[in-house]
Design a protein around this motif. Structure first.
Motif, PDB file in Angstrom:
ATOM      1  N   GLU A 227       0.816  -1.216   0.000  1.00 30.07           N
ATOM      2  CA  GLU A 227       0.000   0.000   0.000  1.00 30.07           C
ATOM      3  C   GLU A 227       0.855   1.274   0.000  1.00 30.07           C
ATOM      4  N   THR A 228       2.066   1.188   0.531  1.00 26.20           N
ATOM      5  CA  THR A 228       2.915   2.381   0.654  1.00 26.20           C
ATOM      6  C   THR A 228       4.109   2.358  -0.301  1.00 26.20           C
ATOM      7  N   GLU A 229       4.151   1.374  -1.181  1.00 25.21           N
ATOM      8  CA  GLU A 229       5.255   1.272  -2.137  1.00 25.21           C
ATOM      9  C   GLU A 229       5.315   2.517  -3.016  1.00 25.21           C
ATOM     10  N   GLY A 230       6.510   3.050  -3.187  1.00 26.73           N
ATOM     11  CA  GLY A 230       6.702   4.236  -4.018  1.00 26.73           C
ATOM     12  C   GLY A 230       6.493   5.548  -3.279  1.00 26.73           C
ATOM     13  N   ILE A 231       5.993   5.474  -2.052  1.00 24.33           N
ATOM     14  CA  ILE A 231       5.767   6.687  -1.257  1.00 24.33           C
ATOM     15  C   ILE A 231       6.880   6.877  -0.242  1.00 24.33           C
ATOM     16  N   THR A 232       7.326   5.782   0.331  1.00 20.78           N
ATOM     17  CA  THR A 232       8.308   5.832   1.407  1.00 20.78           C
ATOM     18  C   THR A 232       9.117   4.546   1.409  1.00 20.78           C
ATOM     19  N   GLU A 233      10.196   4.532   2.154  1.00 18.64           N
ATOM     20  CA  GLU A 233      10.930   3.300   2.383  1.00 18.64           C
ATOM     21  C   GLU A 233      10.367   2.640   3.633  1.00 18.64           C
ATOM     22  N   VAL A 234       9.764   1.477   3.469  1.00 16.86           N
ATOM     23  CA  VAL A 234       9.174   0.760   4.589  1.00 16.86           C
ATOM     24  C   VAL A 234      10.217  -0.176   5.183  1.00 16.86           C
ATOM     25  N   ARG A 235      10.423  -0.085   6.482  1.00 20.68           N
ATOM     26  CA  ARG A 235      11.362  -0.959   7.162  1.00 20.68           C
ATOM     27  C   ARG A 235      10.611  -1.764   8.224  1.00 20.68           C
ATOM     28  N   ILE A 236      10.578  -3.063   8.031  1.00 22.21           N
ATOM     29  CA  ILE A 236       9.906  -3.944   8.972  1.00 22.21           C
ATOM     30  C   ILE A 236      10.939  -4.438   9.981  1.00 22.21           C
ATOM     31  N   ARG A 237      10.699  -4.162  11.227  1.00 17.43           N
ATOM     32  CA  ARG A 237      11.603  -4.566  12.286  1.00 17.43           C
ATOM     33  C   ARG A 237      10.784  -5.275  13.383  1.00 17.43           C
ATOM     34  N   PRO A 238      11.450  -5.956  14.309  1.00 19.36           N
ATOM     35  CA  PRO A 238      10.721  -6.742  15.322  1.00 19.36           C
ATOM     36  C   PRO A 238      10.050  -5.841  16.360  1.00 19.36           C
ATOM     37  N   LEU A 239       8.902  -5.266  15.994  1.00 16.55           N
ATOM     38  CA  LEU A 239       8.198  -4.342  16.852  1.00 16.55           C
ATOM     39  C   LEU A 239       6.742  -4.786  17.068  1.00 16.55           C
ATOM     40  N   GLU A 240       6.597  -6.108  17.230  1.00 17.50           N
ATOM     41  CA  GLU A 240       5.251  -6.638  17.501  1.00 17.50           C
ATOM     42  C   GLU A 240       4.879  -6.416  18.959  1.00 17.50           C
TER      43      GLU A 240
END
Length: 240
Positions: A227-240
């Motif tokens: 959904e956010t591709e091309g808008i920002t750099e999404v970084r998934i980190r262990p923040l559950e």
């Protein structure tokens, strides 16, 4: 390697936690370490800013003492007095919302939405309203309680840690955000659609989904990336 794996301070070797290094406009390197859920640390120029420290996510006794501790609101997964006491040292500045401030027996900087503070030279903190807007969810984080998100500016880098909120107009009005931490778990904070809506509005350079999962409704992180591709750099980190 995490910055927290490098410090022993005469004690046992400090545990290692995942971290990213981000170059600030000043050229300085800012290290963000991820403990879990809403608990992170921002390290710059040998100063340590802990946000929502909770003992479930880190061994704070083994980590560098805090120069600044920031609490967004009083819920148990954001405010842990024992963790705060573990991190406090001489000169530690504690910043919190007005509800959490009532729990402290020491001086702290109490912030309400819209307030601005310079707790230390070169570090500015802006309080952003954090509240729900979805029918049936308003009781979780009511606007009247004045919970806070924070924009922390250090070395020219603007880091927005949103706290528990939805895609309200106050959140979507923020601008010039370099790094954004937005909460994505249901029913308490944003849906994937709401988080994507905020990203489209504020357009951060880097977006960290945080405070996700942990409920009966899973967060579709892969969909959020799409959904956010091309808008920002999404970084998934262990923040559950």
């Amino acid at each position: 390697m995490s910055i927290f794996s490098l410090f022993g301070f005469g004690k046992k070797q400090a545990p290692s936690y995942p971290s990213d290094t981000i170059k600030a406009p000043s050229g300085a390197e800012i290290t963000v370490s991820f403990f879990g859920h809403a608990s992170i640390c921002i390290a710059a120029a040998d100063r340590y800013i802990y946000v929502d420290p909770v003992g479930e996510y880190a061994d704070y006794h083994s980590l560098p003492g805090a120069d600044i501790i920031m609490i967004t609101h009083s819920h148990y997964d954001h405010f842990d007095m024992e963790a705060v006491e573990s991190l406090r040292k001489s000169g530690t500045v504690v910043i919190c919302d007005k509800t959490t401030a009532e729990a402290f027996e020491f001086d702290c900087i109490t912030m309400t939405p819209g307030a601005v503070s310079e707790p230390m030279s070169g570090i500015t903190v802006e309080a952003v309203p954090a509240y729900n807007i979805t029918d049936g969810h308003l009781q979780f984080h009511p606007a009247a309680r004045e919970d806070c998100g924070y924009i922390i500016t250090v070395e020219g880098l603007r880091i927005y840690v949103a706290g528990d909120t939805e895609n309200n107009d106050d959140v979507k009005a923020q601008r010039n955000i370099d790094v954004a931490f937005l909460p994505v778990n249901q029913p308490y904070t944003m849906t994937v659609e709401q988080a994507a809506d905020v990203v489209r509005a504020i357009r951060p350079r880097i977006f960290y989904p945080y405070h996700y999962g942990g409920t009966d409704t899973p967060t579709d992180i892969l969909r959020l990336e799409r959904e956010t591709e091309g808008i920002t750099e999404v970084r998934i980190r262990p923040l559950e």
